[in-house]
Design a protein around this motif. Sequence first.
Motif, PDB file in Angstrom:
ATOM      1  N   MET A   1       6.930   3.638   1.388  1.00 34.39           N
ATOM      2  CA  MET A   1       6.012   3.980   2.443  1.00 34.39           C
ATOM      3  C   MET A   1       6.775   4.702   3.548  1.00 34.39           C
ATOM      4  O   MET A   1       7.973   4.574   3.681  1.00 34.39           O
ATOM      5  N   ALA A   2       6.058   5.411   4.375  1.00 32.11           N
ATOM      6  CA  ALA A   2       6.671   6.275   5.364  1.00 32.11           C
ATOM      7  C   ALA A   2       7.416   5.515   6.458  1.00 32.11           C
ATOM      8  O   ALA A   2       8.545   5.834   6.774  1.00 32.11           O
ATOM      9  N   SER A   3       6.806   4.520   7.033  1.00 25.98           N
ATOM     10  CA  SER A   3       7.399   3.807   8.161  1.00 25.98           C
ATOM     11  C   SER A   3       8.271   2.668   7.674  1.00 25.98           C
ATOM     12  O   SER A   3       7.989   2.032   6.674  1.00 25.98           O
ATOM     13  N   LYS A  21       0.893  -2.450   1.073  1.00 24.65           N
ATOM     14  CA  LYS A  21      -0.188  -1.693   1.709  1.00 24.65           C
ATOM     15  C   LYS A  21      -1.188  -2.681   2.292  1.00 24.65           C
ATOM     16  O   LYS A  21      -1.620  -3.609   1.622  1.00 24.65           O
ATOM     17  N   PRO A  24      -7.115  -0.463   5.692  1.00 26.87           N
ATOM     18  CA  PRO A  24      -7.287   0.979   5.923  1.00 26.87           C
ATOM     19  C   PRO A  24      -7.198   1.291   7.416  1.00 26.87           C
ATOM     20  O   PRO A  24      -7.761   0.574   8.238  1.00 26.87           O
ATOM     21  N   LEU A  25      -6.486   2.332   7.754  1.00 29.14           N
ATOM     22  CA  LEU A  25      -6.344   2.760   9.143  1.00 29.14           C
ATOM     23  C   LEU A  25      -7.453   3.726   9.519  1.00 29.14           C
ATOM     24  O   LEU A  25      -7.909   4.505   8.680  1.00 29.14           O
ATOM     25  N   SER A  27      -7.126   6.306  11.218  1.00 30.32           N
ATOM     26  CA  SER A  27      -6.571   7.659  11.205  1.00 30.32           C
ATOM     27  C   SER A  27      -6.192   8.109   9.794  1.00 30.32           C
ATOM     28  O   SER A  27      -5.446   9.065   9.642  1.00 30.32           O
ATOM     29  N   ALA A  28      -6.658   7.431   8.784  1.00 31.41           N
ATOM     30  CA  ALA A  28      -6.372   7.696   7.363  1.00 31.41           C
ATOM     31  C   ALA A  28      -5.131   6.929   6.920  1.00 31.41           C
ATOM     32  O   ALA A  28      -4.271   6.591   7.719  1.00 31.41           O
ATOM     33  N   GLY A  29      -5.054   6.665   5.670  1.00 31.06           N
ATOM     34  CA  GLY A  29      -3.943   5.905   5.131  1.00 31.06           C
ATOM     35  C   GLY A  29      -4.158   4.408   5.287  1.00 31.06           C
ATOM     36  O   GLY A  29      -5.269   3.942   5.556  1.00 31.06           O
ATOM     37  N   PHE A  30      -3.068   3.672   5.112  1.00 33.85           N
ATOM     38  CA  PHE A  30      -3.123   2.218   5.160  1.00 33.85           C
ATOM     39  C   PHE A  30      -1.990   1.674   6.014  1.00 33.85           C
ATOM     40  O   PHE A  30      -0.944   2.305   6.146  1.00 33.85           O
ATOM     41  N   ASN A  32       1.222  -0.298   7.007  1.00 36.06           N
ATOM     42  CA  ASN A  32       2.471  -0.597   6.326  1.00 36.06           C
ATOM     43  C   ASN A  32       2.902  -1.999   6.751  1.00 36.06           C
ATOM     44  O   ASN A  32       3.144  -2.248   7.928  1.00 36.06           O
TER      45      ASN A  32
END
Length: 109
Positions: A1-3, A21, A24-25, A27-30, A32
């Motif tokens: 995952m990114a963060s 995961k 749901p956020l 702003s899109a995505g999930f 972390n």
Amino acid sequence: MASNRCMNTSCPAPTSLHWTKGWPLGSAGFANLCLNCGSAYENLVFCDTYHSEEAGWRDCSFCGKRIHCGCIVSKSMFECLDYGGIGCTGCVKRSRLGVVRLVSELANF
């Protein structure tokens, strides 16, 4: 995952070797989540564990289970009822099945 930081602001250990995961956020995505927070989320005890003292708790009108309303984490765990109150998703689904069965039985009467 990114963060590489757990998105649970109440997390006592914000870093982890393993990530999961979460919700749901907006702003899109999930979200972390570290392994511990992700496990609490997957086992449906995240709000009980990390938000138990916050405002916004309501009881399911069917089974009485406490649900943290107004929280993005529990957003998918309940539905607002037409006549007021809330119902956890399991109870709402069962009540709708009961209505469908009743209508079907009345149609065959």
